[in-house]
Design an enzyme around this catalytic site. Structure first.
Site, PDB file in Angstrom:
ATOM      1  N   LYS A 253       0.844  -1.199   0.000  1.00 19.83           N
ATOM      2  CA  LYS A 253       0.000   0.000   0.000  1.00 19.83           C
ATOM      3  C   LYS A 253       0.878   1.248   0.000  1.00 19.83           C
ATOM      4  CE  LYS A 253      -3.723   1.975   2.909  1.00 19.83           C
ATOM      5  NZ  LYS A 253      -4.561   1.692   4.107  1.00 19.83           N
TER       6      LYS A 253
ATOM      7  N   SER B 269      -9.271   1.497   3.163  1.00 17.45           N
ATOM      8  CA  SER B 269      -8.466   2.308   2.263  1.00 17.45           C
ATOM      9  C   SER B 269      -7.392   1.504   1.535  1.00 17.45           C
ATOM     10  CB  SER B 269      -7.795   3.442   3.044  1.00 17.45           C
ATOM     11  OG  SER B 269      -6.915   2.934   4.042  1.00 17.45           O
TER      12      SER B 269
ATOM     13  N   SER C 164      -9.585  -0.816   7.375  1.00 17.09           N
ATOM     14  CA  SER C 164      -9.060  -0.698   6.021  1.00 17.09           C
ATOM     15  C   SER C 164      -8.387  -1.934   5.461  1.00 17.09           C
ATOM     16  CB  SER C 164      -8.089   0.489   5.941  1.00 17.09           C
ATOM     17  OG  SER C 164      -8.805   1.693   6.090  1.00 17.09           O
TER      18      SER C 164
END
Length: 440
Positions: free
Chosen positions: A42, A119, A143
């Site tokens: 990420k 996210s 997330s």
């Protein structure tokens, strides 16, 4: 070389990172645990020489490339895995939806007309699309757990504070964790064996499975089937004596007294499946907003970045809130930790729906999405506010959409929970297949 766009038709990756191979190992050493596996990261993790974008081009523009790599990324590299790229994420990690105004929305491989979840959207999609073997994400309010559920894969949120977040851009440190995704429980556990400290509890059989019927009511019509899949699986592997039906809302109401002000003040006139959990969610999001503001207010005011729909409103709310009730939230956390510890005892497990239903459709109306988010955070706040570890386990597809269930265990029981998921998964798959076949 960077991952080529034609190798990523799902839009999971950013093309700003070259391939990172693992360091060379001596032939006389045992093979590293993750040798031969590929992973994605990420775009919230620092990697030497690669600017961390935090989901927003203005953030990338105003920050320099880091001079060191986050210890969590280094750990999996040193364990033999190869990093193939950085992934798209929600701006400033402030969404569980997965839609990015600037970089596009990664396509959910198992439900292309639905959001992938955020996210850590790109990290989940990269795994679900079979582009990598596992991926790293972060979980503050949900997330990792949410995109894992939306994309039909495994997602693990570790106990808070057990894995270093050095080199990870903070969202709200009181909740931030380094989590990960995989398509199978064996790979998920192998990553855990690398990232988790050796002191994490690994031993013993589960002593009970607490199944709160009031939480499964969030699922609506499939609720009985999902809870029954779990119960039948537990019965098959461990016996029915370990099942413990409770009303979690009532239990928390009587054991977390600091929540009472939020319940009476905010939810007396509002309908909610579990008002106590709605109040718990409110406390979590209040703390999250305050820490986010503390971390990023100066940059937001000086840079005035372009923020996408939904993110802009959430950031504005965080910056403009007054936080009168903030001091109540900390006792809620400690009381919840104690009460859940008393409920679960040693090696007890709490079963929950990961999310309150099917993934929302792309570009869903704001009102409908807001209602779904509220219910989702009611469930997600249990691990968030307690700091306990949680795993989201896929149960296959029902009516063309992914279904999951979660297991939650006490702080520092991470390896125990991962091993338990491996033991239980075969029965869960079998029972889910029976349930979905009967439903059709």
């Amino acid at each position: 070389m960077a991952l080529k766009p034609n190798l990523d038709p799902f839009g999971a990756f950013l093309n700003n990172l070259r391939l990172l191979p693992p360091p060379s190992s001596s032939p006389d050493q045992p093979p590293p645990l993750l040798r031969g596996l590929t992973f994605a990261v990420k775009d919230i993790f620092d990697i030497t020489g690669c600017t961390t974008g935090f989901g927003n081009p203005d953030w990338a523009r105003t920050h320099t490339a880091p001079t060191f790599t986050a210890p969590s990324v280094l750990a999996v590299l040193e364990a033999g895995a190869t990093c193939v790229g950085k992934t798209v994420m929600d701006e400033m990690a402030y969404s569980i939806n997965g839609e990015n105004y600037h970089y596009g929305t990664p396509t959910n491989p198992c439900a292309p007309d639905r959001v992938p979840g955020g996210s850590s959207s790109g990290s989940a999609v990269a795994v679900a699309a079979n582009l990598v073997d596992f991926s790293l994400g972060t979980d503050t309010g949900g997330s990792v757990r949410v995109p894992a559920s939306y994309c039909g894969i495994f997602g693990f949120r570790p106990s808070h504070g057990i894995i270093s977040t050095v080199g990870v851009t903070p969202m709200a440190q009181i909740f931030d964790t380094v989590g990960w995704f995989a398509r199978d429980p064996i790979t998920l556990t192998r990553v855990g064996q690398v990232l988790l400290p050796s002191s994490s509890n690994t031993t013993g059989l589960p002593t009970q499975f607490v199944v709160p019927g009031d939480c499964f009511e969030y699922l609506g019509s499939p609720s009985d089937k999902v809870s029954q899949i779990l119960k039948n699986s537990v019965k098959k592997i461990f016996g029915s004596s370990l099942l413990n039906d409770v009303n979690l809302g009532d239990y928390i109401y009587h054991n977390v007294p600091s929540l009472l002000k939020f319940i009476s003040g905010l939810y007396a006139n509002q309908e909610s499946t579990v008002p106590v959990l709605a109040a718990l969610s409110h406390a979590m999001r209040l703390l999250q907003r305050f820490e986010f503001k503390t971390n990023h207010e100066a940059w937001l005011n000086s840079t005035k970045p372009t923020l996408g729909p939904g993110i802009l409103e959430r950031v504005s709310e965080a910056l403009n809130a007054t936080y009168e009730d903030l001091e109540i939230c900390h006792p809620i956390r400690s009381e919840l930790q104690v009460s859940l510890s008393n409920l679960l005892q040693d090696n007890g497990v709490l079963a929950l729906p990961t999310i309150p239903g099917a993934p929302p459709k792309l570009n869903m109306e704001v009102d409908k999405l807001g209602n779904f988010r509220s219910k989702a955070f009611s469930l997600l706040s249990i691990a968030g506010m307690s700091g306990y570890c949680q795993i989201s386990i896929p149960l296959g597809m029902h009516d063309g959409l992914p279904v999951s269930v979660s297991l939650l265990a006490k702080h520092n029981s991470d390896l125990f929970l991962l091993n338990l998921a491996q033991t239980l998964y075969g029965a869960l798959k079998e029972q889910a297949s029976i349930a979905w076949e009967d439903a059709n």
